[in-house]
Design an enzyme around this catalytic site. Structure first.
Site, PDB file in Angstrom:
ATOM      1  N   GLU A  99       0.829  -1.206   0.000  1.00 17.95           N
ATOM      2  CA  GLU A  99       0.000   0.000   0.000  1.00 17.95           C
ATOM      3  C   GLU A  99       0.859   1.249   0.000  1.00 17.95           C
ATOM      4  OE1 GLU A  99      -2.799   1.210  -0.419  1.00 17.95           O
ATOM      5  OE2 GLU A  99      -4.420   0.217   0.624  1.00 17.95           O
ATOM      6  N   ASP A 100       0.294   2.326  -0.511  1.00 17.52           N
ATOM      7  CA  ASP A 100       0.948   3.623  -0.440  1.00 17.52           C
ATOM      8  C   ASP A 100       0.691   4.270   0.909  1.00 17.52           C
ATOM      9  OD1 ASP A 100      -1.771   3.917  -1.026  1.00 17.52           O
ATOM     10  OD2 ASP A 100      -1.490   5.556  -2.437  1.00 17.52           O
ATOM     11  N   ASP A 117      -4.918   5.361   6.038  1.00 17.67           N
ATOM     12  CA  ASP A 117      -5.430   6.421   6.905  1.00 17.67           C
ATOM     13  C   ASP A 117      -6.571   5.887   7.762  1.00 17.67           C
ATOM     14  OD1 ASP A 117      -7.270   6.499   4.755  1.00 17.67           O
ATOM     15  OD2 ASP A 117      -6.499   8.397   4.022  1.00 17.67           O
ATOM     16  N   PHE A 144      -3.596  15.954   4.403  1.00 19.42           N
ATOM     17  CA  PHE A 144      -3.733  15.437   3.050  1.00 19.42           C
ATOM     18  C   PHE A 144      -2.388  15.526   2.333  1.00 19.42           C
ATOM     19  CE2 PHE A 144      -5.051  15.170  -1.363  1.00 19.42           C
ATOM     20  CZ  PHE A 144      -5.902  14.084  -1.287  1.00 19.42           C
ATOM     21  N   ARG A 178       0.669  12.540  -8.705  1.00 22.80           N
ATOM     22  CA  ARG A 178       1.162  11.175  -8.505  1.00 22.80           C
ATOM     23  C   ARG A 178       2.645  11.054  -8.836  1.00 22.80           C
ATOM     24  NH1 ARG A 178      -2.883   7.540  -7.442  1.00 22.80           N
ATOM     25  NH2 ARG A 178      -4.897   7.928  -8.421  1.00 22.80           N
TER      26      ARG A 178
END
Length: 186
Positions: free
Chosen positions: A103-104, A107, A156, A169
């Protein structure tokens, strides 16, 4: 893309390209030790994990198969909706396989907890998680994560695969997005 190309859109750079690469190599070395003598299937979560999955796989000195899933709970906003939509499922049968979800970012944990339960229902030998980033303060659903690169604040972030409305990205670092950028879209 370098951070200076979008400096007006970033509040701050949290992690440089060099810090990210060092951590990805460290995670890969740990995974290699833990999975010595066992076949490993890396499952990347699209689209965000593309960068970390590619760099992580290249940092391994052993063979590892790869497959991809795409699940979404975001849309174009900055908060997880908690409603999981399946966009792409695995092409590989994972029965009896050792699966490492790459996963990146984690949260809320809502989407990931659903994904882990879904994959475990398919009879793998094991399912573990490796994530580059985790936001401990944002967790709504606890998920056991075996490999964590960095714990970051509940802000964020964009870059290194993470986007806002499909932009940023390809940013080489991870940075916090300036509020004026996402308040314009929402």
């Amino acid at each position: 893309m370098d951070p200076e190309h979008v400096s007006k859109d970033l509040k701050a750079v949290l992690l440089s390209e060099e810090e990210i690469q060092a951590k990805v190599h460290e995670l890969a070395a740990t995974v290699e030790r833990d999975y010595a003598g066992r076949d490993l299937l890396l499952v990347g979560v699209l689209k965000g994990a593309v960068m970390v999955m590619a760099d992580f796989a290249r940092a391994l000195t052993r063979h590892a198969e790869m497959d991809w899933v795409a699940y979404s709970s975001y849309g174009s906003g900055t908060q997880s909706s908690g409603v999981v939509r399946i966009l792409k499922d695995l092409d590989t049968d994972i029965t009896g396989r050792h699966v490492l979800i790459v996963e990146d970012i984690i949260d809320t944990g809502l989407t990931l907890s659903w994904l882990v339960a879904n994959l475990r229902s398919r009879g793998p030998a094991s399912v573990e998680i490796c994530t580059l980033l985790r936001k401990p303060e944002a967790v709504k659903m606890a998920v056991s994560v075996k490999y964590v690169g960095f714990d970051i604040p509940d802000e964020f972030v964009v870059g290194y695969g993470l986007d806002h409305a499909e932009a940023y990205r390809n940013l080489r670092c991870v940075g916090t997005l300036a509020p004026h950028v996402y308040s314009e879209v929402e």
